[in-house]
Enzyme design. Structure first.
Site, short mmCIF file in Angstrom:
data_model
loop_
_atom_site.label_atom_id
_atom_site.label_comp_id
_atom_site.label_asym_id
_atom_site.label_seq_id
_atom_site.Cartn_x
_atom_site.Cartn_y
_atom_site.Cartn_z
CB SER A 38 46.45 21.91 -10.30
OG SER A 38 46.32 22.55 -11.54
CG ASP B 106 49.86 21.93 -11.97
OD1 ASP B 106 49.73 21.00 -11.15
OD2 ASP B 106 48.91 22.45 -12.58
#
Length: 307
Positions: free
Chosen positions: A41, A155
């Site tokens: 991320s 993610d």
């Protein structure tokens, strides 16, 4: 004598991840330069800036960005599987020069994403680095997923929030890991604590909801000012929308991180204290970067034992 091959695992954490910039600055100043960088991320984004030699440019943008500049990155599109389309984030990376193929850089790099269909983690080690970052930052409910090689990716924090295993697989001998979520779970809704005075919704988040409402048939964008307080962090007993979303993600990632750290501990674990920085508070970059630096300086005696 040659120093051991150093790996840096940069964890997920949205706006709190700007502290990774301070971590890298302090490590470099101490003569500790990672050879392998793996990120999840926001960790993938900051790590990409480092391996591309553009960390200074990202730091300058983060420290000088106004709330209006942050809002420009939020290209709202409600039909794309998330509130934010992500194209403007990619455009920013390209403007900063973070856009070459991963395999062209001298340092080993991997961004971690999650296959939305199978639930498996995906290590992105080839292709344009900005595309790898884009996949890794696709936070569910916020940023829309992206398709790479026929897979819809989201993610990486869903499967590997602090990618220690990836660093080890890429040849790191000493691994430094940064966990951004270590002091978050259980604090915000602790009833024993005296709640602070209610704060007005931030300009960034209010503008995000104004844009959302602007895409709904029959909705008036100016209603955002009235609706935002019900969606944003609250100090009453009932949490707001973003409180629920952010803390749910924190709980999930905290449990995954604890489990994975138990099975594959790093040599040095850094845990910046960032509980006062919210999910979307990118305008607190200076504070986050300073805490990243402080965290490394505090751990230097231990770091020097390994490198």
């Amino acid at each position: 004598m040659t120093h051991p091959r150093i790996g840096l695992a940069l964890g997920s954490g949205s706006a709190r991840g700007l502290s990774h910039i301070g971590v890298l600055d302090a490590l470099i100043e101490a003569g500790i330069e990672p050879d392998v960088v793996c990120g999840t991320s926001i960790g993938a984004l900051v790590g990409a800036a480092y391996v591309a030699g553009k960390l200074a440019g990202l730091r300058h943008w983060a420290e000088t960005a106004t709330w209006r500049q942050v809002v420009r990155l939020m290209d709202v599109r409600l039909m794309g599987g998330g509130l934010i389309d992500g194209k403007q984030v990619v455009a920013l990376l390209r403007r900063l020069g973070i856009d070459a193929p991963i395999e062209s850089y001298a340092k080993r790099y991997a961004a971690v994403a999650t296959d939305l269909a199978s639930g498996r983690e995906v290590w992105l080690q080839t292709g344009p680095i900005h595309e790898a970052v884009r996949a890794s930052i696709a936070l569910p409910g916020i940023v829309s997923p992206v398709e790479i090689d026929g897979k819809w990716l989201v993610d990486g924090g869903l499967t590997n929030p602090v990618p220690i295993s990836v660093c080890r697989a890429l040849g790191a001998e000493v691994i430094i890991a940064v966990n951004l979520n270590g002091d978050l779970v259980g604090r915000r809704f602790d009833k024993a604590r005296t709640p602070p005075p209610a704060a007005a919704p931030s300009r960034v988040t209010t503008e995000l909801f104004r844009r959302m409402l602007g895409q709904l048939p029959g909705a008036r964008p100016e209603q955002a000012v009235e609706i935002a307080p019900d969606l944003l962090p609250q100090v009453s007993s009932a949490p707001g929308y973003l409180d629920v979303l952010a803390n749910s993600l924190n709980i999930m990632q905290d449990h995954i991180t604890r489990t994975r750290l138990a099975g594959e501990p790093p040599d040095v674990l850094l845990v910046p204290r960032l509980a006062n920085i919210g999910l979307m508070e990118f305008t607190k970059a200076r504070q986050a970067i300073a805490e990243g630096r402080h965290c490394v300086q505090h751990a230097l005696p231990l770091l020097k034992r390994y490198v």
